[in-house]
Write a protein that holds these residues in place. Structure first.
Motif, mmCIF file in Angstrom:
data_model
loop_
_atom_site.group_PDB
_atom_site.id
_atom_site.type_symbol
_atom_site.label_atom_id
_atom_site.label_comp_id
_atom_site.label_asym_id
_atom_site.label_seq_id
_atom_site.Cartn_x
_atom_site.Cartn_y
_atom_site.Cartn_z
ATOM 1 N N UNK A 1 51.988 -13.470 -6.886
ATOM 2 C CA UNK A 1 50.561 -13.199 -7.025
ATOM 3 C C UNK A 1 50.377 -12.122 -8.086
ATOM 4 N N UNK A 2 49.551 -12.417 -9.081
ATOM 5 C CA UNK A 2 49.348 -11.457 -10.165
ATOM 6 C C UNK A 2 47.951 -11.619 -10.754
ATOM 7 N N UNK A 3 47.545 -10.587 -11.487
ATOM 8 C CA UNK A 3 46.277 -10.641 -12.211
ATOM 9 C C UNK A 3 46.435 -11.606 -13.382
ATOM 10 N N UNK A 4 45.590 -12.601 -13.439
ATOM 11 C CA UNK A 4 45.672 -13.606 -14.501
ATOM 12 C C UNK A 4 44.437 -14.490 -14.418
ATOM 13 N N UNK A 5 44.065 -15.087 -15.521
ATOM 14 C CA UNK A 5 42.940 -16.020 -15.487
ATOM 15 C C UNK A 5 43.403 -17.455 -15.710
ATOM 16 N N UNK A 6 44.664 -17.709 -15.377
ATOM 17 C CA UNK A 6 45.219 -19.036 -15.616
ATOM 18 C C UNK A 6 44.477 -20.122 -14.842
ATOM 19 N N UNK A 7 43.913 -19.770 -13.673
ATOM 20 C CA UNK A 7 43.164 -20.747 -12.879
ATOM 21 C C UNK A 7 41.660 -20.479 -12.891
ATOM 22 N N UNK A 8 41.231 -19.544 -13.723
ATOM 23 C CA UNK A 8 39.812 -19.280 -13.854
ATOM 24 C C UNK A 8 39.205 -18.456 -12.743
ATOM 25 N N UNK A 9 40.049 -17.898 -11.847
ATOM 26 C CA UNK A 9 39.514 -17.093 -10.742
ATOM 27 C C UNK A 9 40.049 -15.667 -10.741
ATOM 28 N N UNK B 1 49.795 -18.734 -5.388
ATOM 29 C CA UNK B 1 50.196 -20.020 -4.803
ATOM 30 C C UNK B 1 49.009 -20.919 -4.472
ATOM 31 N N UNK B 2 47.818 -20.331 -4.316
ATOM 32 C CA UNK B 2 46.631 -21.133 -4.020
ATOM 33 C C UNK B 2 46.030 -21.770 -5.261
ATOM 34 N N UNK B 3 46.511 -21.352 -6.427
ATOM 35 C CA UNK B 3 46.049 -21.900 -7.700
ATOM 36 C C UNK B 3 44.517 -21.884 -7.775
ATOM 37 N N UNK B 4 43.889 -23.031 -8.045
ATOM 38 C CA UNK B 4 42.432 -23.046 -8.199
ATOM 39 C C UNK B 4 41.688 -22.981 -6.876
ATOM 40 N N UNK B 5 42.417 -23.009 -5.754
ATOM 41 C CA UNK B 5 41.761 -23.018 -4.449
ATOM 42 C C UNK B 5 41.547 -21.609 -3.895
ATOM 43 N N UNK B 6 41.963 -20.597 -4.637
ATOM 44 C CA UNK B 6 41.681 -19.232 -4.199
ATOM 45 C C UNK B 6 40.174 -18.995 -4.263
#
Length: 422
Positions: free
Chosen positions: A113-121, A126-131
């Motif tokens: 788990x890290x700060x990133x905008x790879x999934x736009x959230x 591990x939750x990817x775009x479902x966070x």
């Protein structure tokens, strides 16, 4: 400044500006949630069972006993009958000190788990775009994942609706937990009062729950008043002579600060230290070994095999045992491992691990430790070189690490609620 630890070698002291501001009313709700089993699938375990202040916000075990277990700390038992645990928690329960710091960008032993905008959230998780949207911090995101972990808090498949939903899609489990909170006579009204973005209990989502938990943990376990912190702030009498000698070693000859750097005493990077492996590991799909490949499990890069995140060190004295799997029972043994991993491995015995005896798991607890081929693979990946220190120097380092303990750790703002049942 003393000896080799010149002013330019030392970090600046932590101040209030280094921490995310959190709402005290939301923290009060998070305080209750943290000690309440309502957030577990079978409603039989709370966050506090693995992160309790009596054990430095950890649990005193090498590998924890999660959902299905009974009791607290080293005395926790694995349960009985159909409710008994099926697996130890694969990694050591980390302490929760200073997780509200602004500079923290990566968490968990493997950095998944890290700060990133790879999934736009805002997060790579591990939750990817479902966070869910609206999380107020990395700490809020981190709080969500134990809730959906089968062996930590969710429970086994078919035991409850939460774990069944998680196996469909991770966010569906969070929705069920949020419904429990919405329909609670206490939490519903309290959250409406504390969160401006909701007007009725029906609007409560997992976002408010995570944000409340983050607010509590960040406020409750901020620690910036150790003797070392006072020294950094200009009080040169805050450390003893021995502690100053240990500080000189830490920032000099012992090379500790090459990884434990900055005000948080971590570079938030990953290193293979060759800790003695045991337990179920976090085995990747199709992996024939019950092993823990560390950062590689997240990055899928072979060069990251067996690497784990550098931990922060404030209040380290309180959080034994040490290492990503709790392989070492005290500071001296983990320091000596850093100084010479090969010798440390040769001297290590399974009795050094704080593992409550679980008859149905004991046959597999040390399978990887007994596999000489896997052991050689792990040893060949070690990133640190041997360093020679005298006995006196080792003891000085230990003394310095004691100076990282905050004076206010035993007087938190909230404490353990009277209704908490171990």
């Amino acid at each position: 400044m003393a000896g080799a630890a010149a002013a330019q070698d030392l970090p600046r002291p932590l101040t209030d500006d280094d921490f995310i501001p959190f709402d005290m009313e939301q923290a009060a709700i998070g305080h209750q949630l943290f000690y309440d089993p309502i957030l577990s699938g079978n409603q039989n375990i709370a966050c506090a069972h693995c992160h309790h202040p009596d054990f430095g916000t950890s649990d005193g075990l090498s590998l924890g006993i999660g959902e299905g277990g009974e009791g607290l700390g080293p005395d926790r038992t694995p349960g009985i009958g159909a409710n008994k645990i099926r697996k130890r928690i694969p990694r050591n329960s980390p302490g929760l000190w200073n997780l509200g710091a602004k500079d923290i960008h990566t968490v968990f032993h493997d950095g998944r788990l890290s700060i990133s905008d790879v999934y736009g959230n805002g997060f790579n998780s591990p939750a990817q775009e479902w966070l869910p949207d609206g999380l107020n911090s990395l700490l809020a995101a981190q709080a969500l994942f134990p809730l959906t972990s089968q062996f930590e808090m969710a429970g086994n498949v078919a035991e409850n609706e939460v774990t069944g939903a998680v196996h469909d899609r991770i966010d569906k489990g969070w929705s069920i937990l949020a419904k429990r909170i919405r329909t609670s006579s206490y939490y519903g009204s309290a959250m409406v009062a504390a969160f401006d973005e909701i007007e009725t209990a029906e609007e409560i989502t997992i976002t408010q729950i995570a944000n409340a938990l983050a607010a509590f943990m960040a406020i409750e376990w901020r620690s910036t008043d150790s003797a070392f912190d006072q020294y950094l702030a200009g009080n040169t009498d805050a450390l003893t002579v021995t502690q100053k000698s240990g500080m000189d070693l830490f920032y000099g000859k012992a090379q500790c600060s090459s990884c434990h750097s900055g005000s948080l005493m971590t570079d938030q990077k990953f290193y293979a230290l060759g800790l003695p492996p045991f337990g179920p590991g976090r085995t990747r799909q199709w992996d024939p070994y019950a092993r823990d490949v560390g950062r590689m499990g997240e990055s899928n890069r072979l060069e990251d095999a067996y690497r784990f995140r550098t931990p922060m060190l404030r209040n380290i004295v309180l959080t034994a045992p040490y290492g990503h799997n709790g392989a070492f029972p005290d500071l001296e043994s983990i320091i000596r491992h850093h100084l010479n991993p090969r010798t440390s491995q040769e001297n290590w015995t399974p009795q050094m691990a704080a593992l409550p005896k679980i008859p149905w798991l004991q046959k597999t607890d040390f399978l990887v430790w007994e596999d000489r081929f896997e052991m050689e693979r792990q040893f060949n990946k070690i990133d640190i070189d041997a360093i020679q220190l005298s006995e006196l120097e080792v003891q000085s380092l230990i003394s310095f690490l004691h100076s990282l303990t905050g004076f206010s750790v035993n007087s938190p703002k909230f404490g353990v609620p009277e209704g908490f049942i171990p």
